[in-house]
Design an enzyme around this catalytic site. Structure first.
Site, PDB file in Angstrom:
ATOM      1  N   HIS A 129      -7.329  19.642  29.320  1.00  0.00           N
ATOM      2  CA  HIS A 129      -8.195  19.739  30.495  1.00  0.00           C
ATOM      3  C   HIS A 129      -8.311  21.180  31.004  1.00  0.00           C
ATOM      4  O   HIS A 129      -9.154  21.483  31.852  1.00  0.00           O
ATOM      5  CB  HIS A 129      -7.660  18.835  31.603  1.00  0.00           C
ATOM      6  CG  HIS A 129      -8.711  18.325  32.542  1.00  0.00           C
ATOM      7  ND1 HIS A 129      -9.974  18.846  32.591  1.00  0.00           N
ATOM      8  CD2 HIS A 129      -8.681  17.342  33.473  1.00  0.00           C
ATOM      9  CE1 HIS A 129     -10.683  18.217  33.499  1.00  0.00           C
ATOM     10  NE2 HIS A 129      -9.923  17.296  34.050  1.00  0.00           N
ATOM     11  N   THR A 152      -7.110  11.300  13.711  1.00  0.00           N
ATOM     12  CA  THR A 152      -5.949  10.537  13.255  1.00  0.00           C
ATOM     13  C   THR A 152      -6.283   9.059  13.286  1.00  0.00           C
ATOM     14  O   THR A 152      -6.932   8.594  14.225  1.00  0.00           O
ATOM     15  CB  THR A 152      -4.696  10.840  14.110  1.00  0.00           C
ATOM     16  OG1 THR A 152      -3.591  10.069  13.619  1.00  0.00           O
ATOM     17  CG2 THR A 152      -4.923  10.496  15.570  1.00  0.00           C
TER      18      THR A 152
END
Length: 407
Positions: A370, A318
């Site tokens: 994560h 992006t």
């Protein structure tokens, strides 16, 4: 013959759409393949073309949720086009109603409701003007609600009282696409262990290549521009090969890894942010990447993007820099595990070989899940992107810019 027009399936797993806008009115004559409505799914806004020519009868209202396969309108194919009548597509002028022959009696004027029903006294007006207080902000204690000098002396401005200007508001329903985007963004924040790591990139090497070859690239490839996105896409596919966990997704107790790079590119369209996918970007040349991004951007701009164009994707890029963003923490595009945020390029002083130099610099950010990507992989991935962007000739072009750019 009456033709029933049903909602076609925009794509796999989509069960219903929402009528965003009717582009025709009930009773209009429509031509075959004319766009008669815009419909929202949870992935894209699509145009609904007329299946035949004839007089149309609408069977759904704007904002209605309609199941795929349900009838949304009828078209009388046996009806002839009215002589001299314009179709809805041609008719762009508003219809002006004919004035009534007899004027209806006017309602008695209603006095505006204010705190003070009569004008303040001249002395009170002077004091209010000095305090910059409107008479409507205080209650007059004089006869008939008149504001007296004492009222003006004791008046204090209210910080919460409007003193002029418009204070209107409008409540509109979010489109199905925007509601789905909101739902996915909240889910990404709530259901992933999202972290963001940052780095900065010296854009001088890329700028040097672009300045030297962009005119030749444009001339050779039919007006195609040599932008930053091809460099970033190539750098990302290289880094994904080095750190494959970033190119994987979590599915319950399992991890799905991919040996291809379908890169989702966030682009701004008339209906909001779209994320079409560049398929097998790892196999595309600089020209191939630029051509595919341009094709998808044009489809998004023209409202022609399809669900298939946005389905899938293993990693997202992006670019908030085109809007002036200097730094951000992009939100993961689920079920993907990573997203790279580009930002604006600012000339800043940096240390180069012990000396201070001014270079065009860009902050880059990698948000990652994560649960599946550890710190070593995330930081290593972003460093690999940085290294490729700061040494594009060797790491992305194999030492031959002309060959890489197909010049």
């Amino acid at each position: 013959m009456i033709l029933e027009m049903k909602v076609p399936s925009p794509g796999e797993s989509i069960k219903e759409v929402e009528i965003a806008t009717w582009l025709v009115k009930d009773g209009d004559y429509v031509e075959k393949d004319q766009a008669i409505a815009e419909v929202d799914s949870d992935k894209a806004t699509l145009e609904l073309p007329a299946e035949a020519s004839g007089i149309i009868t609408l069977k759904a209202e704007e904002g209605d949720a309609v199941a795929v396969g349900a009838v949304v309108c009828l078209i009388d194919t046996s009806a002839a086009k009215p002589a001299g009548a314009a179709t809805a597509k041609e008719d762009a002028k508003p219809v002006v109603a004919e004035a009534p022959k007899a004027e209806a009696p006017k309602a008695a004027p209603v006095a505006e409701k204010t705190y003070a029903t009569q004008a303040p006294s001249p002395a009170a007006r002077k004091i209010l003007d000095e305090k910059n207080i409107q008479p409507t902000e205080i209650v007059g204690t004089g006869k008939g609600g008149r504001i007296t000098k004492d009222d003006a002396v004791n008046a204090t401005p209210s910080m919460g009282t409007p003193t002029g200007g418009t204070r209107g508001s409008e409540r509109t329903k979010l489109s199905m696409l925007r509601r789905k985007v909101a739902e996915r963004l909240v889910a990404a924040k709530n259901e992933t262990a999202m972290l963001t790591t940052f780095n900065e990139v010296n854009m001088t090497p890329i700028n040097m290549i672009r300045n030297e070859y962009k005119d030749a690239f444009k001339a050779k490839h039919g007006g195609l521009g040599l932008g930053y996105m091809s460099f970033f896409t190539k750098a990302v596919t290289r880094a994904l090969a080095l750190f494959p966990d970033v190119n994987s997704m979590i599915d319950g107790d399992f991890k799905t890894a991919y040996d291809f790079c379908d890169i989702s590119i966030a682009v701004s369209g008339p209906k909001g942010l779209m994320v079409p996918v560049v398929r097998n970007a790892e196999n595309l040349s600089f020209r191939g990447v630029e051509a595919e991004i341009k094709r998808l951007a044009i489809k998004s701009r023209d409202g022609q993007i399809t669900v298939d164009d946005m389905t899938g994707g293993t990693f997202t890029i992006t670019n908030g820099g085109v809007f002036g963003s200097m730094l951000s923490t992009p939100i993961i595009n689920p079920p993907q595990s990573g997203i790279l945020g580009m930002h604006n390029i600012i000339e800043r002083p940096i240390a180069v070989n012990g000396k201070v130099e001014i270079h065009p610099m860009m902050y880059v950010a990698l948000s990652y899940d994560h649960r599946i990507i550890d710190g070593r992989e995330s930081v290593g991935f972003l460093v690999a992107v940085k290294e490729a962007l700061e040494n594009p000739l060797e790491l992305l072009m194999h030492g031959d810019a002309k060959k890489a750019l197909e010049l």
